[in-house]
Design a protein around this motif. Structure first.
Motif, PDB file in Angstrom:
ATOM      1  N   VAL A  75       0.821  -1.220   0.000  1.00  0.00           N
ATOM      2  CA  VAL A  75       0.000   0.000   0.000  1.00  0.00           C
ATOM      3  C   VAL A  75       0.854   1.269   0.000  1.00  0.00           C
ATOM      4  CG1 VAL A  75      -2.024  -1.057   1.084  1.00  0.00           C
ATOM      5  CG2 VAL A  75      -0.206  -0.097   2.530  1.00  0.00           C
ATOM      6  N   ASP A  76       2.136   1.116  -0.263  1.00  0.00           N
ATOM      7  CA  ASP A  76       3.012   2.288  -0.228  1.00  0.00           C
ATOM      8  C   ASP A  76       2.635   3.321  -1.280  1.00  0.00           C
ATOM      9  OD1 ASP A  76       5.281   3.490   1.126  1.00  0.00           O
ATOM     10  OD2 ASP A  76       6.324   3.303  -0.798  1.00  0.00           O
ATOM     11  N   ASP A  77       1.914   2.879  -2.318  1.00  0.00           N
ATOM     12  CA  ASP A  77       1.497   3.803  -3.373  1.00  0.00           C
ATOM     13  C   ASP A  77       0.041   4.243  -3.219  1.00  0.00           C
ATOM     14  OD1 ASP A  77       0.579   1.243  -3.827  1.00  0.00           O
ATOM     15  OD2 ASP A  77       0.774   1.340  -6.005  1.00  0.00           O
ATOM     16  N   ALA A  78      -0.533   4.053  -2.026  1.00  0.00           N
ATOM     17  CA  ALA A  78      -1.942   4.396  -1.807  1.00  0.00           C
ATOM     18  C   ALA A  78      -2.153   5.900  -1.889  1.00  0.00           C
ATOM     19  CB  ALA A  78      -2.413   3.875  -0.454  1.00  0.00           C
ATOM     20  N   ASN A  79      -3.255   6.292  -2.543  1.00  0.00           N
ATOM     21  CA  ASN A  79      -3.627   7.705  -2.641  1.00  0.00           C
ATOM     22  C   ASN A  79      -4.371   8.187  -1.407  1.00  0.00           C
ATOM     23  OD1 ASN A  79      -4.257   6.277  -5.534  1.00  0.00           O
ATOM     24  ND2 ASN A  79      -3.043   8.152  -5.751  1.00  0.00           N
ATOM     25  N   LEU A  80      -4.917   7.245  -0.647  1.00  0.00           N
ATOM     26  CA  LEU A  80      -5.731   7.590   0.512  1.00  0.00           C
ATOM     27  C   LEU A  80      -5.601   6.491   1.561  1.00  0.00           C
ATOM     28  CD1 LEU A  80      -8.054   9.244   1.920  1.00  0.00           C
ATOM     29  CD2 LEU A  80      -9.661   7.802   0.644  1.00  0.00           C
ATOM     30  N   VAL A  81      -5.576   6.905   2.839  1.00  0.00           N
ATOM     31  CA  VAL A  81      -5.580   5.968   3.958  1.00  0.00           C
ATOM     32  C   VAL A  81      -6.866   6.165   4.750  1.00  0.00           C
ATOM     33  CG1 VAL A  81      -4.448   5.267   6.115  1.00  0.00           C
ATOM     34  CG2 VAL A  81      -3.065   5.937   4.127  1.00  0.00           C
ATOM     35  N   ILE A  82      -7.563   5.071   5.013  1.00  0.00           N
ATOM     36  CA  ILE A  82      -8.748   5.098   5.866  1.00  0.00           C
ATOM     37  C   ILE A  82      -8.447   4.272   7.108  1.00  0.00           C
ATOM     38  CG2 ILE A  82     -11.170   4.418   6.092  1.00  0.00           C
ATOM     39  CD1 ILE A  82     -11.519   4.931   3.125  1.00  0.00           C
ATOM     40  N   ILE A  83      -8.740   4.842   8.280  1.00  0.00           N
ATOM     41  CA  ILE A  83      -8.537   4.147   9.554  1.00  0.00           C
ATOM     42  C   ILE A  83      -9.908   3.933  10.176  1.00  0.00           C
ATOM     43  CG2 ILE A  83      -7.409   4.213  11.810  1.00  0.00           C
ATOM     44  CD1 ILE A  83      -5.456   6.300  10.568  1.00  0.00           C
ATOM     45  N   SER A  84     -10.271   2.683  10.398  1.00  0.00           N
ATOM     46  CA  SER A  84     -11.605   2.355  10.907  1.00  0.00           C
ATOM     47  C   SER A  84     -11.488   1.669  12.261  1.00  0.00           C
ATOM     48  CB  SER A  84     -12.345   1.442   9.920  1.00  0.00           C
ATOM     49  OG  SER A  84     -13.660   1.187  10.357  1.00  0.00           O
ATOM     50  N   GLY A  85     -12.201   2.204  13.240  1.00  0.00           N
ATOM     51  CA  GLY A  85     -12.137   1.619  14.582  1.00  0.00           C
ATOM     52  C   GLY A  85     -13.316   2.019  15.425  1.00  0.00           C
ATOM     53  N   GLN A  86     -13.068   2.226  16.709  1.00  0.00           N
ATOM     54  CA  GLN A  86     -14.122   2.448  17.683  1.00  0.00           C
ATOM     55  C   GLN A  86     -13.586   3.232  18.883  1.00  0.00           C
ATOM     56  OE1 GLN A  86     -11.557  -0.248  17.758  1.00  0.00           O
ATOM     57  NE2 GLN A  86     -13.282  -1.191  16.692  1.00  0.00           N
ATOM     58  N   SER A  87     -14.514   3.662  19.731  1.00  0.00           N
ATOM     59  CA  SER A  87     -14.155   4.343  20.970  1.00  0.00           C
ATOM     60  C   SER A  87     -14.196   3.364  22.135  1.00  0.00           C
ATOM     61  CB  SER A  87     -15.124   5.500  21.252  1.00  0.00           C
ATOM     62  OG  SER A  87     -15.080   6.464  20.236  1.00  0.00           O
ATOM     63  N   TRP A  88     -13.222   3.504  23.040  1.00  0.00           N
ATOM     64  CA  TRP A  88     -13.249   2.843  24.346  1.00  0.00           C
ATOM     65  C   TRP A  88     -13.094   3.921  25.403  1.00  0.00           C
ATOM     66  CZ3 TRP A  88      -9.177  -1.751  24.103  1.00  0.00           C
ATOM     67  CH2 TRP A  88      -9.602  -2.702  23.167  1.00  0.00           C
ATOM     68  N   TYR A  89     -13.940   3.909  26.398  1.00  0.00           N
ATOM     69  CA  TYR A  89     -13.786   4.817  27.541  1.00  0.00           C
ATOM     70  C   TYR A  89     -13.589   6.265  27.117  1.00  0.00           C
ATOM     71  CZ  TYR A  89     -13.565   0.526  30.211  1.00  0.00           C
ATOM     72  OH  TYR A  89     -13.878  -0.696  30.765  1.00  0.00           O
ATOM     73  N   LEU A  90     -14.406   6.716  26.174  1.00  0.00           N
ATOM     74  CA  LEU A  90     -14.410   8.102  25.707  1.00  0.00           C
ATOM     75  C   LEU A  90     -13.076   8.497  25.084  1.00  0.00           C
ATOM     76  CD1 LEU A  90     -16.232   9.731  28.780  1.00  0.00           C
ATOM     77  CD2 LEU A  90     -17.204   8.451  26.865  1.00  0.00           C
ATOM     78  N   SER A  91     -12.382   7.524  24.542  1.00  0.00           N
ATOM     79  CA  SER A  91     -11.076   7.700  23.908  1.00  0.00           C
ATOM     80  C   SER A  91     -11.009   6.747  22.727  1.00  0.00           C
ATOM     81  CB  SER A  91      -9.949   7.373  24.900  1.00  0.00           C
ATOM     82  OG  SER A  91     -10.020   8.169  26.068  1.00  0.00           O
ATOM     83  N   PRO A  92     -10.024   6.910  21.841  1.00  0.00           N
ATOM     84  CA  PRO A  92      -9.841   5.884  20.819  1.00  0.00           C
ATOM     85  C   PRO A  92      -9.528   4.543  21.470  1.00  0.00           C
ATOM     86  CG  PRO A  92      -8.562   7.863  20.318  1.00  0.00           C
ATOM     87  CD  PRO A  92      -9.053   8.014  21.716  1.00  0.00           C
ATOM     88  N   SER A  93      -9.977   3.461  20.873  1.00  0.00           N
ATOM     89  CA  SER A  93      -9.630   2.140  21.417  1.00  0.00           C
ATOM     90  C   SER A  93      -8.117   1.985  21.438  1.00  0.00           C
ATOM     91  CB  SER A  93     -10.262   1.030  20.572  1.00  0.00           C
ATOM     92  OG  SER A  93      -9.681   0.993  19.269  1.00  0.00           O
ATOM     93  N   GLN A  94      -7.634   1.133  22.325  1.00  0.00           N
ATOM     94  CA  GLN A  94      -6.179   0.979  22.458  1.00  0.00           C
ATOM     95  C   GLN A  94      -5.501   0.596  21.138  1.00  0.00           C
ATOM     96  OE1 GLN A  94      -4.220  -0.840  25.796  1.00  0.00           O
ATOM     97  NE2 GLN A  94      -6.016  -0.552  27.112  1.00  0.00           N
ATOM     98  N   PRO A  95      -6.028  -0.339  20.350  1.00  0.00           N
ATOM     99  CA  PRO A  95      -5.344  -0.649  19.081  1.00  0.00           C
ATOM    100  C   PRO A  95      -5.285   0.538  18.127  1.00  0.00           C
ATOM    101  CG  PRO A  95      -6.775  -2.447  19.719  1.00  0.00           C
ATOM    102  CD  PRO A  95      -7.099  -1.312  20.636  1.00  0.00           C
ATOM    103  N   ILE A  96      -6.330   1.360  18.078  1.00  0.00           N
ATOM    104  CA  ILE A  96      -6.309   2.545  17.211  1.00  0.00           C
ATOM    105  C   ILE A  96      -5.287   3.546  17.737  1.00  0.00           C
ATOM    106  CG2 ILE A  96      -7.645   4.507  16.383  1.00  0.00           C
ATOM    107  CD1 ILE A  96      -8.313   1.843  14.997  1.00  0.00           C
ATOM    108  N   GLU A  97      -5.267   3.764  19.039  1.00  0.00           N
ATOM    109  CA  GLU A  97      -4.283   4.684  19.623  1.00  0.00           C
ATOM    110  C   GLU A  97      -2.865   4.175  19.388  1.00  0.00           C
ATOM    111  OE1 GLU A  97      -2.841   8.029  21.446  1.00  0.00           O
ATOM    112  OE2 GLU A  97      -4.983   7.643  21.193  1.00  0.00           O
ATOM    113  N   ALA A  98      -2.657   2.871  19.558  1.00  0.00           N
ATOM    114  CA  ALA A  98      -1.321   2.296  19.336  1.00  0.00           C
ATOM    115  C   ALA A  98      -0.906   2.455  17.878  1.00  0.00           C
ATOM    116  CB  ALA A  98      -1.313   0.824  19.740  1.00  0.00           C
ATOM    117  N   PHE A  99      -1.852   2.297  16.976  1.00  0.00           N
ATOM    118  CA  PHE A  99      -1.575   2.486  15.555  1.00  0.00           C
ATOM    119  C   PHE A  99      -1.115   3.920  15.291  1.00  0.00           C
ATOM    120  CE2 PHE A  99      -3.032   3.529  11.213  1.00  0.00           C
ATOM    121  CZ  PHE A  99      -2.435   2.507  10.482  1.00  0.00           C
TER     122      PHE A  99
END
Length: 305
Positions: A75-99
């Motif tokens: 995906v190094d030549d991607a024109n767009l990046v989409i990040i899909s996840g969820q909220s945990w405890y009124l914050s980004p979920s830990q995997p999204i935050e770690a990403f």
């Protein structure tokens, strides 16, 4: 026209949302590459009661468990990046935050167009502010975001989310409706693909967030943001209080975590209704703040307050 979709999901909902949003892109001949965000140690699902609440301190303090380094070779030549996840405890979920904190990810995102998707219960504003802060510090071009939420009343969605996360019962049962974002709203999220496709084809993302908002991408409810803002501050106090007894899953902090769990149910069942009464009693005084807050959440993607 190539899109890289990075997603984290335990139940499949975040991936379903991403696929719906990307459907018009694929139908137009675009290449969409879906790549899972993988924690080094997978989070359990269904959750146990204590394990679920043990995640609060690190989630709220943005101290996530690490993820495996993603592979960008396809995906190094991607024109767009989409990040899909969820909220945990009124914050980004830990995997999204770690990403978002991962240095290799940050290098990859620098100067790329990024869109985020959030499938949540009903409180997302504080997490959204954290996401835009991280993307701004990484030098990404944050172009737009979409939130899909459970549209049932607050207490109803509380009971259905507990049934879903603790017992893996997502479908309607008894008097309770189906948990999570509705199938209709997930399939309907394909409407957001049209302005994204237009932005990709023209290589002009400057107006994308405005067009997404016009389609209903930001389900802003000022009284929920009011309650969430209070809750976010209180969760911060609880997080620091629990961390004084140790790091992730430390047995020494079990008692504090348990009392936090009682606080959550107290806040949802009793304190939140009281807060909403206070909110509406002072509504006229809040109108100028609401206008500023709405403008900020709808259109501020650069972390400028």
């Amino acid at each position: 026209m190539k899109v890289a979709v990075f997603y984290y999901t335990q139940t499949g909902q975040a991936l379903e949302i991403a696929k719906s949003v990307c459907k018009p892109l694929e139908e137009a001949g675009g290449e969409v590459v879906y790549k899972a965000i993988e924690p080094v140690t997978p989070f359990p699902y269904p959750w146990s009661y204590m394990n679920f609440f043990q995640q609060m301190p690190e989630t709220r303090l943005c101290m996530p468990a690490p993820i495996k380094d993603p592979d960008f070779s396809d995906v190094d030549d991607a024109n767009l990046v989409i990040i899909s996840g969820q909220s945990w405890y009124l914050s980004p979920s830990q995997p999204i935050e770690a990403f978002l904190q991962n240095e290799k990810v940050r290098s990859f995102l620098k100067e790329r167009q990024v869109i985020t998707l959030n499938g949540c219960r009903n409180m997302w504003a504080m997490g959204q502010k954290e996401i835009r802060k991280q993307l701004a510090s990484a030098g990404a071009n944050y172009s737009g975001y979409i939130v899909l939420q459970d549209e049932h009343p607050n207490l109803v969605s509380l009971f259905t989310i507990v049934s879903w996360l603790f017992y893996d019962k997502k479908e309607a049962h008894g008097v309770m409706p189906r948990a999570g974002v509705s199938n209709e709203n997930i399939s309907g999220a394909s409407k957001f693909g049209a302005p994204i496709l237009k932005a990709l084809q023209s290589n002009d993302f400057s107006n994308l967030q405005k067009e997404l908002v016009e389609l209903g991408s930001v389900p802003y409810r000022s009284f929920l943001v009011f309650v969430e803002t209070i809750g976010h501050k209180m969760f911060g106090k609880w997080a620091n209080f629990c961390r004084k007894k140790g790091g992730p899953n430390a047995k020494e902090r079990d008692t504090r975590i348990f009392f936090f769990s009682l606080y959550v149910f107290f806040a949802l069942l009793l304190a939140s209704p009281i807060a909403i009464v206070i909110y509406y009693a002072t509504y006229l005084l809040r109108i100028p703040h609401i206008k500023r807050e709405k403008q900020d959440l709808f259109f501020n993607l650069s972390d400028k307050q």
